[in-house]
Design an enzyme around this catalytic site. Structure first.
Site, PDB file in Angstrom:
ATOM      1  N   GLU A 278       0.833  -1.204   0.000  1.00 32.25           N
ATOM      2  CA  GLU A 278       0.000   0.000   0.000  1.00 32.25           C
ATOM      3  C   GLU A 278       0.868   1.255   0.000  1.00 32.25           C
ATOM      4  O   GLU A 278       0.483   2.290  -0.576  1.00 32.25           O
ATOM      5  CB  GLU A 278      -0.931  -0.001   1.217  1.00 32.25           C
ATOM      6  CG  GLU A 278      -1.942  -1.139   1.222  1.00 32.25           C
ATOM      7  CD  GLU A 278      -2.843  -1.107  -0.001  1.00 32.25           C
ATOM      8  OE1 GLU A 278      -3.329  -0.018  -0.365  1.00 32.25           O
ATOM      9  OE2 GLU A 278      -3.051  -2.180  -0.599  1.00 32.25           O
ATOM     10  N   TRP A 281       1.788   1.608  -3.529  1.00 31.90           N
ATOM     11  CA  TRP A 281       0.660   2.157  -4.298  1.00 31.90           C
ATOM     12  C   TRP A 281       0.596   3.679  -4.148  1.00 31.90           C
ATOM     13  O   TRP A 281       0.342   4.397  -5.115  1.00 31.90           O
ATOM     14  CB  TRP A 281      -0.637   1.510  -3.815  1.00 31.90           C
ATOM     15  CG  TRP A 281      -1.870   1.974  -4.539  1.00 31.90           C
ATOM     16  CD1 TRP A 281      -2.746   2.933  -4.126  1.00 31.90           C
ATOM     17  CD2 TRP A 281      -2.376   1.515  -5.794  1.00 31.90           C
ATOM     18  NE1 TRP A 281      -3.770   3.097  -5.040  1.00 31.90           N
ATOM     19  CE2 TRP A 281      -3.567   2.241  -6.081  1.00 31.90           C
ATOM     20  CE3 TRP A 281      -1.944   0.558  -6.720  1.00 31.90           C
ATOM     21  CZ2 TRP A 281      -4.309   2.036  -7.239  1.00 31.90           C
ATOM     22  CZ3 TRP A 281      -2.687   0.357  -7.878  1.00 31.90           C
ATOM     23  CH2 TRP A 281      -3.854   1.089  -8.112  1.00 31.90           C
ATOM     24  N   TRP A 309     -21.404  11.173 -20.395  1.00 29.55           N
ATOM     25  CA  TRP A 309     -22.030  11.562 -19.131  1.00 29.55           C
ATOM     26  C   TRP A 309     -23.355  12.273 -19.411  1.00 29.55           C
ATOM     27  O   TRP A 309     -23.396  13.200 -20.221  1.00 29.55           O
ATOM     28  CB  TRP A 309     -21.134  12.516 -18.339  1.00 29.55           C
ATOM     29  CG  TRP A 309     -19.798  11.970 -17.940  1.00 29.55           C
ATOM     30  CD1 TRP A 309     -18.587  12.360 -18.421  1.00 29.55           C
ATOM     31  CD2 TRP A 309     -19.540  10.959 -16.978  1.00 29.55           C
ATOM     32  NE1 TRP A 309     -17.583  11.647 -17.819  1.00 29.55           N
ATOM     33  CE2 TRP A 309     -18.134  10.785 -16.924  1.00 29.55           C
ATOM     34  CE3 TRP A 309     -20.338  10.176 -16.140  1.00 29.55           C
ATOM     35  CZ2 TRP A 309     -17.526   9.854 -16.086  1.00 29.55           C
ATOM     36  CZ3 TRP A 309     -19.736   9.255 -15.309  1.00 29.55           C
ATOM     37  CH2 TRP A 309     -18.346   9.100 -15.272  1.00 29.55           C
ATOM     38  N   ASN A 345     -11.012   1.923   3.096  1.00 21.89           N
ATOM     39  CA  ASN A 345     -10.557   1.995   1.712  1.00 21.89           C
ATOM     40  C   ASN A 345     -11.476   1.249   0.752  1.00 21.89           C
ATOM     41  O   ASN A 345     -11.803   1.746  -0.331  1.00 21.89           O
ATOM     42  CB  ASN A 345      -9.133   1.449   1.602  1.00 21.89           C
ATOM     43  CG  ASN A 345      -8.576   1.592   0.195  1.00 21.89           C
ATOM     44  OD1 ASN A 345      -8.467   2.690  -0.318  1.00 21.89           O
ATOM     45  ND2 ASN A 345      -8.248   0.475  -0.430  1.00 21.89           N
ATOM     46  N   TRP A 363     -16.818  11.397 -12.400  1.00 19.82           N
ATOM     47  CA  TRP A 363     -15.951  11.136 -11.252  1.00 19.82           C
ATOM     48  C   TRP A 363     -15.423  12.410 -10.613  1.00 19.82           C
ATOM     49  O   TRP A 363     -15.121  12.430  -9.413  1.00 19.82           O
ATOM     50  CB  TRP A 363     -14.778  10.237 -11.669  1.00 19.82           C
ATOM     51  CG  TRP A 363     -13.856  10.823 -12.704  1.00 19.82           C
ATOM     52  CD1 TRP A 363     -13.903  10.654 -14.056  1.00 19.82           C
ATOM     53  CD2 TRP A 363     -12.734  11.692 -12.471  1.00 19.82           C
ATOM     54  NE1 TRP A 363     -12.901  11.358 -14.686  1.00 19.82           N
ATOM     55  CE2 TRP A 363     -12.164  11.992 -13.740  1.00 19.82           C
ATOM     56  CE3 TRP A 363     -12.154  12.236 -11.323  1.00 19.82           C
ATOM     57  CZ2 TRP A 363     -11.044  12.826 -13.875  1.00 19.82           C
ATOM     58  CZ3 TRP A 363     -11.039  13.069 -11.469  1.00 19.82           C
ATOM     59  CH2 TRP A 363     -10.507  13.353 -12.726  1.00 19.82           C
ATOM     60  N   TRP A 386      -9.846   7.961  -7.681  1.00 19.73           N
ATOM     61  CA  TRP A 386     -11.135   8.176  -8.336  1.00 19.73           C
ATOM     62  C   TRP A 386     -11.053   7.783  -9.807  1.00 19.73           C
ATOM     63  O   TRP A 386     -11.972   7.147 -10.339  1.00 19.73           O
ATOM     64  CB  TRP A 386     -11.579   9.630  -8.175  1.00 19.73           C
ATOM     65  CG  TRP A 386     -12.382   9.819  -6.927  1.00 19.73           C
ATOM     66  CD1 TRP A 386     -11.925  10.193  -5.703  1.00 19.73           C
ATOM     67  CD2 TRP A 386     -13.795   9.591  -6.791  1.00 19.73           C
ATOM     68  NE1 TRP A 386     -12.960  10.216  -4.801  1.00 19.73           N
ATOM     69  CE2 TRP A 386     -14.119   9.858  -5.438  1.00 19.73           C
ATOM     70  CE3 TRP A 386     -14.792   9.199  -7.655  1.00 19.73           C
ATOM     71  CZ2 TRP A 386     -15.423   9.744  -4.949  1.00 19.73           C
ATOM     72  CZ3 TRP A 386     -16.103   9.079  -7.177  1.00 19.73           C
ATOM     73  CH2 TRP A 386     -16.402   9.347  -5.835  1.00 19.73           C
TER      74      TRP A 386
END
Length: 456
Positions: A278, A281, A309, A345, A363, A386
Protein backbone atom coordinates in the site's frame (compact mmCIF):
# COMPACT_ATOMS: atom_id res chain seq x y z
CA UNK A 1 26.69 38.31 13.08
CA UNK A 2 24.65 35.08 12.56
CA UNK A 3 22.71 34.59 9.35
CA UNK A 4 19.79 32.36 10.31
CA UNK A 5 18.53 29.40 8.35
CA UNK A 6 14.88 29.10 7.37
CA UNK A 7 13.27 25.67 7.20
CA UNK A 8 10.21 25.98 4.98
CA UNK A 9 7.73 23.37 6.18
CA UNK A 10 5.03 22.16 3.78
CA UNK A 11 3.66 18.59 3.80
CA UNK A 12 6.36 17.51 6.24
CA UNK A 13 5.13 18.72 9.63
CA UNK A 14 7.60 16.73 11.71
CA UNK A 15 10.94 16.96 13.50
CA UNK A 16 11.94 13.33 12.87
CA UNK A 17 13.37 12.25 9.52
CA UNK A 18 13.22 15.77 8.14
CA UNK A 19 16.21 16.28 5.80
CA UNK A 20 15.59 20.03 5.40
CA UNK A 21 15.71 20.52 9.16
CA UNK A 22 18.79 18.28 9.41
CA UNK A 23 20.58 20.39 6.78
CA UNK A 24 19.78 23.55 8.73
CA UNK A 25 21.12 22.02 11.94
CA UNK A 26 24.36 21.08 10.19
CA UNK A 27 24.81 24.70 9.13
CA UNK A 28 25.18 25.55 12.82
CA UNK A 29 23.31 28.85 12.73
CA UNK A 30 20.01 29.88 14.38
CA UNK A 31 16.95 28.30 12.77
CA UNK A 32 13.43 29.53 12.15
CA UNK A 33 10.63 27.34 10.88
CA UNK A 34 8.20 28.82 8.36
CA UNK A 35 4.81 27.69 7.12
CA UNK A 36 3.13 29.60 4.30
CA UNK A 37 -0.61 29.24 3.70
CA UNK A 38 -0.57 29.89 -0.02
CA UNK A 39 -4.05 30.25 -1.48
CA UNK A 40 -3.06 33.02 -3.87
CA UNK A 41 -0.57 31.51 -6.32
CA UNK A 42 -2.11 30.69 -9.70
CA UNK A 43 -3.12 27.05 -9.99
CA UNK A 44 -2.69 26.12 -6.33
CA UNK A 45 -5.61 23.97 -5.23
CA UNK A 46 -7.16 25.22 -2.00
CA UNK A 47 -7.32 22.45 0.57
CA UNK A 48 -10.71 21.14 1.66
CA UNK A 49 -12.57 21.81 4.88
CA UNK A 50 -11.62 18.65 6.76
CA UNK A 51 -7.99 18.99 5.68
CA UNK A 52 -7.94 22.58 6.95
CA UNK A 53 -9.11 21.32 10.33
CA UNK A 54 -6.25 18.83 10.41
CA UNK A 55 -3.71 21.41 9.28
CA UNK A 56 -4.65 23.69 12.18
CA UNK A 57 -3.98 20.95 14.72
CA UNK A 58 -0.78 19.76 13.11
CA UNK A 59 0.66 23.28 12.87
CA UNK A 60 -0.22 23.94 16.51
CA UNK A 61 1.61 20.77 17.50
CA UNK A 62 4.66 21.57 15.35
CA UNK A 63 4.86 25.10 16.74
CA UNK A 64 4.80 23.79 20.32
CA UNK A 65 7.50 21.22 19.60
CA UNK A 66 9.79 23.79 17.97
CA UNK A 67 9.30 26.13 20.94
CA UNK A 68 10.21 23.33 23.35
CA UNK A 69 13.47 22.84 21.46
CA UNK A 70 14.41 26.51 21.37
CA UNK A 71 13.13 27.70 18.00
CA UNK A 72 9.89 29.08 16.61
CA UNK A 73 7.44 28.54 13.76
CA UNK A 74 6.54 31.61 11.73
CA UNK A 75 3.13 31.57 10.07
CA UNK A 76 2.51 33.74 7.03
CA UNK A 77 -0.34 33.84 4.54
CA UNK A 78 0.05 34.76 0.87
CA UNK A 79 1.79 33.80 -2.33
CA UNK A 80 4.92 31.86 -1.40
CA UNK A 81 6.98 33.63 -4.07
CA UNK A 82 6.40 36.89 -2.20
CA UNK A 83 6.24 35.66 1.39
CA UNK A 84 9.46 33.70 1.48
CA UNK A 85 11.77 36.51 0.21
CA UNK A 86 10.06 38.89 2.65
CA UNK A 87 10.81 36.58 5.60
CA UNK A 88 14.40 36.23 4.35
CA UNK A 89 14.74 40.02 4.44
CA UNK A 90 13.10 40.28 7.87
CA UNK A 91 15.56 37.79 9.35
CA UNK A 92 18.63 38.57 7.31
CA UNK A 93 18.65 34.85 6.58
CA UNK A 94 21.59 33.23 4.83
CA UNK A 95 20.04 29.89 3.90
CA UNK A 96 16.66 28.34 3.09
CA UNK A 97 15.94 24.62 3.12
CA UNK A 98 12.84 22.63 2.18
CA UNK A 99 11.71 19.15 1.24
CA UNK A 100 10.54 18.68 -2.31
CA UNK A 101 6.95 18.76 -3.57
CA UNK A 102 5.84 16.95 -6.71
CA UNK A 103 2.72 18.71 -8.00
CA UNK A 104 3.24 20.65 -11.22
CA UNK A 105 2.29 24.10 -9.89
CA UNK A 106 4.23 23.56 -6.67
CA UNK A 107 7.36 22.55 -8.57
CA UNK A 108 7.19 25.73 -10.64
CA UNK A 109 6.75 27.88 -7.52
CA UNK A 110 9.67 26.21 -5.77
CA UNK A 111 11.96 26.46 -8.79
CA UNK A 112 11.24 30.18 -9.14
CA UNK A 113 11.91 30.85 -5.47
CA UNK A 114 15.11 28.81 -5.53
CA UNK A 115 16.44 30.75 -8.53
CA UNK A 116 15.60 34.13 -7.00
CA UNK A 117 17.13 33.39 -3.62
CA UNK A 118 20.28 31.95 -5.14
CA UNK A 119 20.64 35.03 -7.33
CA UNK A 120 20.46 37.02 -4.08
CA UNK A 121 23.41 35.04 -2.73
CA UNK A 122 21.61 32.67 -0.36
CA UNK A 123 22.30 29.01 0.18
CA UNK A 124 19.18 27.15 -0.99
CA UNK A 125 18.70 23.38 -1.04
CA UNK A 126 15.81 20.96 -1.36
CA UNK A 127 15.61 17.31 -0.35
CA UNK A 128 13.80 14.04 -0.91
CA UNK A 129 11.66 13.38 2.15
CA UNK A 130 8.08 12.46 1.35
CA UNK A 131 8.48 9.69 -1.24
CA UNK A 132 10.75 6.66 -1.06
CA UNK A 133 11.69 7.09 -4.72
CA UNK A 134 11.46 10.35 -6.58
CA UNK A 135 9.25 10.30 -9.68
CA UNK A 136 12.01 10.64 -12.24
CA UNK A 137 14.00 7.70 -10.82
CA UNK A 138 11.64 4.79 -11.62
CA UNK A 139 11.38 4.31 -15.40
CA UNK A 140 10.54 1.55 -17.85
CA UNK A 141 13.14 -0.10 -20.06
CA UNK A 142 12.06 2.37 -22.74
CA UNK A 143 12.80 5.23 -20.32
CA UNK A 144 9.14 6.13 -19.85
CA UNK A 145 7.07 6.48 -16.67
CA UNK A 146 5.04 3.47 -15.61
CA UNK A 147 1.28 3.41 -16.16
CA UNK A 148 0.60 -0.03 -14.64
CA UNK A 149 1.14 -0.80 -10.99
CA UNK A 150 2.52 -4.36 -11.09
CA UNK A 151 5.58 -3.63 -13.24
CA UNK A 152 6.07 -0.41 -11.27
CA UNK A 153 6.12 -2.41 -8.04
CA UNK A 154 8.59 -4.91 -9.51
CA UNK A 155 10.83 -2.06 -10.62
CA UNK A 156 10.72 -0.55 -7.14
CA UNK A 157 11.82 -3.88 -5.67
CA UNK A 158 14.97 -3.67 -7.80
CA UNK A 159 15.78 -0.14 -6.65
CA UNK A 160 18.25 0.50 -3.81
CA UNK A 161 16.63 0.03 -0.42
CA UNK A 162 15.10 3.21 1.05
CA UNK A 163 17.52 5.06 3.29
CA UNK A 164 17.02 4.70 7.05
CA UNK A 165 15.09 7.51 8.74
CA UNK A 166 16.99 10.37 10.37
CA UNK A 167 16.75 10.87 14.14
CA UNK A 168 14.47 13.41 15.75
CA UNK A 169 15.84 16.92 16.21
CA UNK A 170 16.13 17.30 20.00
CA UNK A 171 17.52 20.87 20.00
CA UNK A 172 16.75 23.54 17.42
CA UNK A 173 18.55 26.83 18.16
CA UNK A 174 16.36 29.84 17.51
CA UNK A 175 16.90 33.51 16.81
CA UNK A 176 16.94 36.02 19.66
CA UNK A 177 14.87 38.69 17.93
CA UNK A 178 11.11 38.40 17.63
CA UNK A 179 9.72 37.93 14.15
CA UNK A 180 6.22 38.82 13.01
CA UNK A 181 3.96 35.83 12.62
CA UNK A 182 0.27 35.40 11.93
CA UNK A 183 -1.83 34.02 14.74
CA UNK A 184 -2.93 30.54 13.74
CA UNK A 185 -6.50 31.20 14.78
CA UNK A 186 -6.67 34.18 12.39
CA UNK A 187 -6.42 31.82 9.44
CA UNK A 188 -9.92 30.49 10.08
CA UNK A 189 -8.96 26.88 9.43
CA UNK A 190 -11.43 25.61 12.04
CA UNK A 191 -15.14 25.57 11.23
CA UNK A 192 -17.26 27.79 13.49
CA UNK A 193 -20.66 28.63 11.98
CA UNK A 194 -21.59 25.84 12.02
CA UNK A 195 -18.95 23.83 13.86
CA UNK A 196 -19.23 20.52 12.01
CA UNK A 197 -15.91 19.12 13.28
CA UNK A 198 -17.15 17.37 16.43
CA UNK A 199 -16.68 13.95 14.88
CA UNK A 200 -13.15 14.85 13.75
CA UNK A 201 -12.23 15.87 17.29
CA UNK A 202 -13.64 12.60 18.63
CA UNK A 203 -11.65 10.58 16.12
CA UNK A 204 -8.27 12.25 15.72
CA UNK A 205 -5.43 14.06 17.45
CA UNK A 206 -3.27 15.73 14.78
CA UNK A 207 0.45 16.15 15.31
CA UNK A 208 3.69 14.18 15.21
CA UNK A 209 3.52 12.66 18.73
CA UNK A 210 0.10 11.12 18.05
CA UNK A 211 1.32 9.94 14.64
CA UNK A 212 4.28 8.12 16.17
CA UNK A 213 2.04 6.60 18.82
CA UNK A 214 -0.40 5.31 16.19
CA UNK A 215 2.41 3.78 14.11
CA UNK A 216 3.70 1.94 17.17
CA UNK A 217 0.21 0.80 18.11
CA UNK A 218 -0.52 -0.47 14.61
CA UNK A 219 2.74 -2.39 14.30
CA UNK A 220 2.49 -3.89 17.79
CA UNK A 221 -1.20 -4.73 17.87
CA UNK A 222 -2.70 -4.78 14.37
CA UNK A 223 -0.06 -5.64 11.77
CA UNK A 224 -0.37 -9.38 12.30
CA UNK A 225 -4.06 -9.25 11.39
CA UNK A 226 -3.66 -6.90 8.44
CA UNK A 227 -3.67 -9.48 5.64
CA UNK A 228 -6.66 -11.33 7.08
CA UNK A 229 -8.88 -8.45 8.16
CA UNK A 230 -7.86 -5.33 6.22
CA UNK A 231 -10.84 -5.59 3.86
CA UNK A 232 -13.43 -5.96 6.60
CA UNK A 233 -15.35 -2.72 6.87
CA UNK A 234 -15.60 -2.78 10.67
CA UNK A 235 -12.24 -4.40 11.31
CA UNK A 236 -9.51 -2.82 13.39
CA UNK A 237 -6.65 -3.98 11.17
CA UNK A 238 -6.39 -0.83 9.06
CA UNK A 239 -3.45 1.39 9.89
CA UNK A 240 -5.21 4.80 10.06
CA UNK A 241 -1.89 6.30 9.01
CA UNK A 242 -3.04 7.96 5.78
CA UNK A 243 -3.53 11.47 7.24
CA UNK A 244 -0.21 11.12 9.06
CA UNK A 245 1.55 10.48 5.76
CA UNK A 246 -0.48 13.09 3.90
CA UNK A 247 0.62 15.84 6.30
CA UNK A 248 4.10 14.41 6.77
CA UNK A 249 3.75 13.85 10.51
CA UNK A 250 5.41 10.55 9.58
CA UNK A 251 7.71 9.98 6.63
CA UNK A 252 7.36 6.92 4.40
CA UNK A 253 10.90 6.01 5.43
CA UNK A 254 9.81 5.72 9.06
CA UNK A 255 6.81 3.61 8.15
CA UNK A 256 8.82 1.42 5.78
CA UNK A 257 11.70 0.63 8.12
CA UNK A 258 9.59 0.27 11.26
CA UNK A 259 7.35 -2.18 9.40
CA UNK A 260 10.33 -4.22 8.25
CA UNK A 261 11.54 -4.39 11.85
CA UNK A 262 8.15 -5.86 12.83
CA UNK A 263 7.90 -8.16 9.82
CA UNK A 264 8.51 -11.44 11.60
CA UNK A 265 7.58 -14.63 9.74
CA UNK A 266 4.57 -16.57 8.50
CA UNK A 267 1.25 -14.69 8.57
CA UNK A 268 2.96 -11.68 10.14
CA UNK A 269 5.38 -11.42 7.23
CA UNK A 270 2.49 -11.75 4.76
CA UNK A 271 0.69 -8.90 6.50
CA UNK A 272 3.81 -6.74 6.48
CA UNK A 273 4.29 -7.30 2.75
CA UNK A 274 0.65 -6.46 2.09
CA UNK A 275 0.88 -3.27 4.09
CA UNK A 276 4.11 -2.19 2.39
CA UNK A 277 2.46 -2.75 -0.99
CA UNK A 278 0.00 0.00 0.00
CA UNK A 279 2.95 2.33 0.58
CA UNK A 280 4.16 1.45 -2.93
CA UNK A 281 0.66 2.16 -4.30
CA UNK A 282 0.90 5.62 -2.69
CA UNK A 283 4.25 6.07 -4.45
CA UNK A 284 2.69 4.98 -7.75
CA UNK A 285 -0.07 7.57 -7.39
CA UNK A 286 2.48 10.33 -6.87
CA UNK A 287 4.65 9.16 -9.77
CA UNK A 288 1.64 9.20 -12.10
CA UNK A 289 0.65 12.64 -10.80
CA UNK A 290 4.17 14.00 -11.30
CA UNK A 291 3.97 13.12 -14.99
CA UNK A 292 0.27 14.09 -15.30
CA UNK A 293 -0.17 17.06 -12.96
CA UNK A 294 -3.69 17.81 -14.20
CA UNK A 295 -4.96 14.44 -12.94
CA UNK A 296 -7.66 16.05 -10.75
CA UNK A 297 -9.43 17.53 -13.76
CA UNK A 298 -8.36 15.64 -16.90
CA UNK A 299 -8.88 11.99 -17.78
CA UNK A 300 -5.55 10.16 -17.71
CA UNK A 301 -6.85 7.97 -20.53
CA UNK A 302 -7.87 10.62 -23.01
CA UNK A 303 -10.21 8.30 -24.92
CA UNK A 304 -12.40 8.55 -21.83
CA UNK A 305 -13.16 12.15 -22.80
CA UNK A 306 -15.79 10.61 -25.08
CA UNK A 307 -17.71 9.04 -22.17
CA UNK A 308 -21.39 10.00 -22.53
CA UNK A 309 -22.03 11.56 -19.13
CA UNK A 310 -25.68 12.65 -18.88
CA UNK A 311 -26.58 16.10 -17.58
CA UNK A 312 -25.69 16.31 -13.90
CA UNK A 313 -28.56 15.32 -11.64
CA UNK A 314 -27.82 17.51 -8.62
CA UNK A 315 -30.49 15.83 -6.51
CA UNK A 316 -28.78 12.49 -7.04
CA UNK A 317 -25.37 13.99 -6.21
CA UNK A 318 -26.66 15.55 -2.98
CA UNK A 319 -28.45 12.34 -1.99
CA UNK A 320 -25.14 10.49 -2.37
CA UNK A 321 -23.21 13.18 -0.46
CA UNK A 322 -25.68 13.01 2.43
CA UNK A 323 -25.65 9.22 2.65
CA UNK A 324 -29.33 8.86 1.84
CA UNK A 325 -29.16 6.61 -1.24
CA UNK A 326 -31.03 3.71 0.31
CA UNK A 327 -28.00 1.45 -0.26
CA UNK A 328 -26.63 0.32 3.09
CA UNK A 329 -22.87 0.28 2.51
CA UNK A 330 -22.91 3.47 0.45
CA UNK A 331 -24.87 5.37 3.08
CA UNK A 332 -22.77 3.99 5.93
CA UNK A 333 -19.57 4.99 4.14
CA UNK A 334 -20.71 8.50 3.33
CA UNK A 335 -21.77 9.07 6.93
CA UNK A 336 -18.48 7.71 8.25
CA UNK A 337 -16.72 10.12 5.91
CA UNK A 338 -18.69 13.13 7.17
CA UNK A 339 -18.25 12.22 10.83
CA UNK A 340 -14.63 11.07 10.92
CA UNK A 341 -13.00 12.58 7.82
CA UNK A 342 -11.98 9.14 6.55
CA UNK A 343 -13.63 6.06 5.08
CA UNK A 344 -12.53 2.44 4.94
CA UNK A 345 -10.56 1.99 1.71
CA UNK A 346 -12.79 -0.70 0.20
CA UNK A 347 -15.88 1.31 1.08
CA UNK A 348 -14.30 4.27 -0.75
CA UNK A 349 -14.22 2.09 -3.86
CA UNK A 350 -17.83 0.97 -3.37
CA UNK A 351 -19.17 4.50 -2.84
CA UNK A 352 -17.16 5.84 -5.78
CA UNK A 353 -18.34 3.05 -8.05
CA UNK A 354 -21.96 3.71 -7.06
CA UNK A 355 -21.68 7.41 -7.91
CA UNK A 356 -19.90 6.88 -11.21
CA UNK A 357 -21.47 3.72 -12.52
CA UNK A 358 -24.89 3.44 -10.89
CA UNK A 359 -25.69 7.16 -10.95
CA UNK A 360 -23.59 8.00 -14.03
CA UNK A 361 -22.14 11.10 -12.37
CA UNK A 362 -18.74 12.30 -13.56
CA UNK A 363 -15.95 11.14 -11.25
CA UNK A 364 -14.75 14.73 -10.84
CA UNK A 365 -17.82 15.58 -8.71
CA UNK A 366 -17.02 12.73 -6.35
CA UNK A 367 -13.36 13.58 -6.23
CA UNK A 368 -14.18 17.16 -5.22
CA UNK A 369 -16.51 15.99 -2.44
CA UNK A 370 -13.88 13.65 -1.04
CA UNK A 371 -11.31 16.44 -1.37
CA UNK A 372 -13.47 18.60 0.90
CA UNK A 373 -14.41 15.87 3.40
CA UNK A 374 -11.25 13.78 3.82
CA UNK A 375 -8.61 14.68 6.37
CA UNK A 376 -6.17 12.62 4.28
CA UNK A 377 -7.04 14.10 0.86
CA UNK A 378 -3.80 14.60 -1.02
CA UNK A 379 -3.29 15.90 -4.52
CA UNK A 380 -2.17 12.53 -5.89
CA UNK A 381 -4.03 9.71 -4.16
CA UNK A 382 -7.48 11.30 -4.19
CA UNK A 383 -7.85 11.97 -7.94
CA UNK A 384 -5.69 8.96 -8.85
CA UNK A 385 -7.97 6.55 -6.99
CA UNK A 386 -11.14 8.18 -8.34
CA UNK A 387 -9.83 7.75 -11.86
CA UNK A 388 -8.91 4.14 -11.06
CA UNK A 389 -12.52 3.38 -10.13
CA UNK A 390 -13.88 5.33 -13.09
CA UNK A 391 -11.73 3.40 -15.54
CA UNK A 392 -10.12 6.56 -16.88
CA UNK A 393 -6.91 6.37 -14.88
CA UNK A 394 -3.58 4.57 -14.76
CA UNK A 395 -3.89 0.81 -14.17
CA UNK A 396 -7.62 1.43 -13.98
CA UNK A 397 -10.21 -1.11 -12.89
CA UNK A 398 -11.71 -2.87 -15.93
CA UNK A 399 -14.62 -0.93 -17.38
CA UNK A 400 -16.96 -3.84 -16.65
CA UNK A 401 -16.10 -3.89 -12.94
CA UNK A 402 -19.07 -2.38 -11.12
CA UNK A 403 -18.90 -2.93 -7.38
CA UNK A 404 -22.15 -4.45 -6.14
CA UNK A 405 -22.72 -2.84 -2.73
CA UNK A 406 -24.85 -5.72 -1.45
CA UNK A 407 -22.31 -8.35 -2.47
CA UNK A 408 -19.56 -6.29 -0.83
CA UNK A 409 -21.67 -5.98 2.33
CA UNK A 410 -22.22 -9.74 2.60
CA UNK A 411 -18.56 -10.49 2.03
CA UNK A 412 -16.87 -7.78 4.10
CA UNK A 413 -19.50 -6.88 6.69
CA UNK A 414 -21.15 -10.27 7.23
CA UNK A 415 -22.39 -9.46 10.73
CA UNK A 416 -23.50 -5.93 9.78
CA UNK A 417 -21.18 -4.33 12.34
CA UNK A 418 -20.25 -1.50 10.00
CA UNK A 419 -23.81 -0.89 8.84
CA UNK A 420 -25.07 -1.04 12.42
CA UNK A 421 -22.64 1.70 13.46
CA UNK A 422 -23.21 4.11 10.59
CA UNK A 423 -26.59 3.28 9.04
CA UNK A 424 -28.59 1.29 11.60
CA UNK A 425 -31.95 1.91 9.91
CA UNK A 426 -31.03 -0.75 7.35
CA UNK A 427 -31.34 -3.38 10.08
CA UNK A 428 -34.94 -2.42 10.82
CA UNK A 429 -37.92 -4.35 9.47
CA UNK A 430 -38.51 -1.68 6.82
CA UNK A 431 -35.12 -0.50 5.50
CA UNK A 432 -35.08 2.37 2.99
CA UNK A 433 -35.67 1.69 -0.68
CA UNK A 434 -32.61 2.22 -2.91
CA UNK A 435 -32.76 5.36 -5.01
CA UNK A 436 -31.96 3.36 -8.17
CA UNK A 437 -32.12 -0.27 -9.23
CA UNK A 438 -28.58 -1.67 -8.98
CA UNK A 439 -29.04 -4.15 -11.81
CA UNK A 440 -30.61 -1.75 -14.28
CA UNK A 441 -28.08 1.01 -13.61
CA UNK A 442 -25.22 -1.46 -13.93
CA UNK A 443 -26.44 -2.39 -17.41
CA UNK A 444 -26.82 1.29 -18.32
CA UNK A 445 -23.24 1.93 -17.19
CA UNK A 446 -21.86 -0.98 -19.20
CA UNK A 447 -23.66 0.28 -22.30
CA UNK A 448 -22.12 3.74 -21.79
CA UNK A 449 -18.65 2.26 -21.25
CA UNK A 450 -19.03 0.19 -24.38
CA UNK A 451 -19.44 3.40 -26.37
CA UNK A 452 -16.00 4.52 -25.20
CA UNK A 453 -14.44 1.10 -25.62
CA UNK A 454 -15.66 0.75 -29.20
CA UNK A 455 -15.05 4.35 -30.13
CA UNK A 456 -18.62 5.63 -29.76
Amino acid sequence: MPSPSIVWFRDDLRLTDNPALRAALERDEPIVGLYVLDEESDGVREIGGAARWWLHGSLASLGERLNERGSTLILRRGAASKVLPAVVDDLGAGAVFWNRRYGGVEREIDAGIKEKLRDDGLTVASFAANLLYEPWTVRTGADKPYGIYSPFARAVQKMPAPRPPMPEARKVPGVSASVDSDDLSSWGLLPTKPDWAGGLRETWEPGEPAAKARLTEFLDDDLGDYAKYRDEFAGGATSNLSPRLRWGELSPYQVWHDTLEHRGSGEHAKSASGFLSEIVWREFAWHVTYHSPDIATVNWRRNFDAFPWPKLNRDHLETWQQGKTGVAVVDAGMRQLWHTGVMHNRVRMVTASFLIKNLLIDWRHGEQWFWDCLVDADAASNPFNWQWVAGSGADAAPYFRVFNPETQRKKFDPHDEYVREWAPEFLDDGPPEPMVDLGETRKRALDAYAEVRHGG
